[in-house]
Write a protein that holds these residues in place. Structure first.
Motif, PDB file in Angstrom:
ATOM      1  N   ALA A  22      40.054  41.404  27.860  1.00  0.00           N
ATOM      2  CA  ALA A  22      41.115  40.735  27.116  1.00  0.00           C
ATOM      3  C   ALA A  22      40.989  41.032  25.625  1.00  0.00           C
ATOM      4  N   ASP A  23      42.135  41.065  24.946  1.00  0.00           N
ATOM      5  CA  ASP A  23      42.145  41.318  23.505  1.00  0.00           C
ATOM      6  C   ASP A  23      42.149  40.023  22.694  1.00  0.00           C
ATOM      7  N   ASP A  24      42.678  38.967  23.287  1.00  0.00           N
ATOM      8  CA  ASP A  24      42.786  37.704  22.571  1.00  0.00           C
ATOM      9  C   ASP A  24      42.893  36.573  23.592  1.00  0.00           C
ATOM     10  N   TYR A  25      42.811  35.334  23.107  1.00  0.00           N
ATOM     11  CA  TYR A  25      42.694  34.186  24.001  1.00  0.00           C
ATOM     12  C   TYR A  25      43.361  32.996  23.327  1.00  0.00           C
ATOM     13  N   VAL A  26      44.308  32.333  24.015  1.00  0.00           N
ATOM     14  CA  VAL A  26      44.995  31.163  23.478  1.00  0.00           C
ATOM     15  C   VAL A  26      44.815  30.002  24.440  1.00  0.00           C
ATOM     16  N   VAL A  27      44.458  28.851  23.894  1.00  0.00           N
ATOM     17  CA  VAL A  27      44.224  27.662  24.714  1.00  0.00           C
ATOM     18  C   VAL A  27      45.475  26.792  24.768  1.00  0.00           C
ATOM     19  N   LYS A  28      45.839  26.365  25.976  1.00  0.00           N
ATOM     20  CA  LYS A  28      46.962  25.448  26.153  1.00  0.00           C
ATOM     21  C   LYS A  28      46.533  24.029  25.747  1.00  0.00           C
ATOM     22  N   PRO A  29      47.460  23.198  25.227  1.00  0.00           N
ATOM     23  CA  PRO A  29      48.841  23.546  24.873  1.00  0.00           C
ATOM     24  C   PRO A  29      48.871  24.386  23.606  1.00  0.00           C
ATOM     25  N   PHE A  30      49.837  25.272  23.512  1.00  0.00           N
ATOM     26  CA  PHE A  30      49.904  26.170  22.371  1.00  0.00           C
ATOM     27  C   PHE A  30      51.318  26.174  21.789  1.00  0.00           C
ATOM     28  N   SER A  31      51.411  26.690  20.593  1.00  0.00           N
ATOM     29  CA  SER A  31      52.709  26.881  19.956  1.00  0.00           C
ATOM     30  C   SER A  31      53.234  28.264  20.322  1.00  0.00           C
ATOM     31  N   PRO A  32      54.463  28.378  20.853  1.00  0.00           N
ATOM     32  CA  PRO A  32      55.017  29.701  21.157  1.00  0.00           C
ATOM     33  C   PRO A  32      55.044  30.609  19.926  1.00  0.00           C
ATOM     34  N   LYS A  33      55.231  30.009  18.751  1.00  0.00           N
ATOM     35  CA  LYS A  33      55.241  30.807  17.521  1.00  0.00           C
ATOM     36  C   LYS A  33      53.860  31.422  17.284  1.00  0.00           C
ATOM     37  N   GLU A  34      52.803  30.648  17.569  1.00  0.00           N
ATOM     38  CA  GLU A  34      51.455  31.184  17.402  1.00  0.00           C
ATOM     39  C   GLU A  34      51.206  32.333  18.380  1.00  0.00           C
ATOM     40  N   VAL A  35      51.662  32.170  19.625  1.00  0.00           N
ATOM     41  CA  VAL A  35      51.482  33.224  20.622  1.00  0.00           C
ATOM     42  C   VAL A  35      52.163  34.507  20.159  1.00  0.00           C
ATOM     43  N   LEU A  36      53.411  34.395  19.677  1.00  0.00           N
ATOM     44  CA  LEU A  36      54.129  35.593  19.225  1.00  0.00           C
ATOM     45  C   LEU A  36      53.483  36.182  17.981  1.00  0.00           C
ATOM     46  N   ALA A  37      52.923  35.333  17.114  1.00  0.00           N
ATOM     47  CA  ALA A  37      52.231  35.843  15.927  1.00  0.00           C
ATOM     48  C   ALA A  37      51.005  36.658  16.344  1.00  0.00           C
ATOM     49  N   ARG A  38      50.308  36.189  17.360  1.00  0.00           N
ATOM     50  CA  ARG A  38      49.141  36.928  17.833  1.00  0.00           C
ATOM     51  C   ARG A  38      49.560  38.213  18.530  1.00  0.00           C
ATOM     52  N   VAL A  39      50.677  38.181  19.225  1.00  0.00           N
ATOM     53  CA  VAL A  39      51.216  39.401  19.846  1.00  0.00           C
ATOM     54  C   VAL A  39      51.447  40.462  18.787  1.00  0.00           C
ATOM     55  N   HIS A  40      52.090  40.076  17.694  1.00  0.00           N
ATOM     56  CA  HIS A  40      52.358  41.025  16.607  1.00  0.00           C
ATOM     57  C   HIS A  40      51.055  41.562  16.022  1.00  0.00           C
ATOM     58  N   ALA A  41      50.062  40.673  15.825  1.00  0.00           N
ATOM     59  CA  ALA A  41      48.784  41.094  15.237  1.00  0.00           C
ATOM     60  C   ALA A  41      48.061  42.085  16.134  1.00  0.00           C
ATOM     61  N   ILE A  42      48.060  41.816  17.445  1.00  0.00           N
ATOM     62  CA  ILE A  42      47.371  42.696  18.394  1.00  0.00           C
ATOM     63  C   ILE A  42      48.022  44.071  18.424  1.00  0.00           C
ATOM     64  N   ILE A  43      49.353  44.098  18.544  1.00  0.00           N
ATOM     65  CA  ILE A  43      50.056  45.378  18.644  1.00  0.00           C
ATOM     66  C   ILE A  43      49.948  46.162  17.342  1.00  0.00           C
ATOM     67  N   LYS A  44      50.060  45.489  16.220  1.00  0.00           N
ATOM     68  CA  LYS A  44      49.930  46.166  14.924  1.00  0.00           C
ATOM     69  C   LYS A  44      48.551  46.786  14.789  1.00  0.00           C
ATOM     70  N   ARG A  45      47.529  46.048  15.207  1.00  0.00           N
ATOM     71  CA  ARG A  45      46.157  46.556  15.124  1.00  0.00           C
ATOM     72  C   ARG A  45      45.987  47.801  15.994  1.00  0.00           C
ATOM     73  N   ASN A  46      46.539  47.751  17.203  1.00  0.00           N
ATOM     74  CA  ASN A  46      46.439  48.901  18.107  1.00  0.00           C
ATOM     75  C   ASN A  46      47.187  50.106  17.571  1.00  0.00           C
ATOM     76  N   GLN A  47      48.362  49.868  16.968  1.00  0.00           N
ATOM     77  CA  GLN A  47      49.135  50.976  16.408  1.00  0.00           C
ATOM     78  C   GLN A  47      48.423  51.597  15.224  1.00  0.00           C
ATOM     79  N   THR A  48      47.777  50.771  14.407  1.00  0.00           N
ATOM     80  CA  THR A  48      47.020  51.283  13.268  1.00  0.00           C
ATOM     81  C   THR A  48      45.872  52.158  13.726  1.00  0.00           C
ATOM     82  N   GLN A  49      45.190  51.705  14.768  1.00  0.00           N
ATOM     83  CA  GLN A  49      44.072  52.481  15.295  1.00  0.00           C
ATOM     84  C   GLN A  49      44.546  53.799  15.882  1.00  0.00           C
ATOM     85  N   ALA A  50      45.752  53.797  16.461  1.00  0.00           N
ATOM     86  CA  ALA A  50      46.277  55.010  17.078  1.00  0.00           C
ATOM     87  C   ALA A  50      46.572  56.095  16.051  1.00  0.00           C
TER      88      ALA A  50
END
Length: 222
Positions: free
Chosen positions: A95-123
């Motif tokens: 796994a790349d990241d981990y979110v504990v319920k209950p969570f904010s959907p905004k936080e989940v999407l913020a982490r999605v952006h961070a993960i993908i941006k990090r992977n694209q930078t590495q690429a």
């Protein structure tokens, strides 16, 4: 726009995450169990998988492990349990990241952006570095030890690459958590120490390059 696979056996959670993701313009597919995740991931070409741990037929940990056998799609795990052991086990499964319920959907999407941006930078890092018998290819995310390719978890790759790119620089545990995980990690220093231990085990004799700075953190020293 990203292509996102949302996997959870609770329909309401899938609907909420889908609503927020589609509002941002992302394409979304859904799965209700781990078996579905594996099948969809084989042909879906997703940018990221958001996946619950407690699912029928195949749990999230097992599904993540199966996905890692044929691809490197980032995985964001969802769980009602926040124990450190569960988080570390999830990272070990890939796994790349981990979110504990209950969570904010905004936080989940913020982490999605961070993960993908990090992977694209590495690429975009199109280079290979060699230190004695240790070869690191940033583009292919390959680590070669004495001519043999070693298999690391996504977080082990990220941690090693960050250390190498900042070689000979003292890095605190907090700095490593912030830079490698991409956000303010709600855990403790054992997260870094555990990943360093696993990484050293995989590097064999070249573990010597990862130096412990007592009371502070680590550095990649060459």
């Amino acid at each position: 726009m990203y292509k996102i696979l949302i996997a959870d056996d609770e329909q309401k959670i899938r609907e909420v995450l889908r609503e927020y993701a589609e509002f941002e313009g992302h394409e979304v597919e859904e799965a209700v169990d781990g078996m579905q995740v594996v099948e969809l991931a084989k042909n879906g070409n997703f940018d990221i998988i958001i996946m619950d741990i407690m699912m029928p037929r195949l749990d999230g940990f097992s599904a993540c492990k199966e996905v890692r056998k044929f691809g490197s799609t980032p995985v964001l795990m969802l769980s009602a349990r926040g124990e450190e052991y569960d988080k570390l086990f999830g990272f070990e499964m890939g796994a790349d990241d981990y979110v504990v319920k209950p969570f904010s959907p905004k936080e989940v999407l913020a982490r999605v952006h961070a993960i993908i941006k990090r992977n694209q930078t590495q690429a975009t890092q199109n280079d290979t570095i060699v230190y004695e018998g240790l070869e690191i290819n940033f583009t292919a995310r390959d680590v070669i030890v004495d001519g043999e390719k070693v298999s690391l978890t996504p977080k082990e790759y990220d941690l090693l690459f960050y250390l190498v790119r900042n070689k000979n620089i003292a890095l605190s545990r907090n700095k490593l958590l912030e830079s490698v995980w991409g956000y303010d990690f709600f855990g403790d220093d054992r997260t870094i120490d555990t990943h360093i231990k696993m990484l050293r085990n995989n590097l064999g004799e070249y573990r010597k390059f990862i130096v412990t700075l007592r009371g502070m953190g680590y550095k990649f020293e060459v």
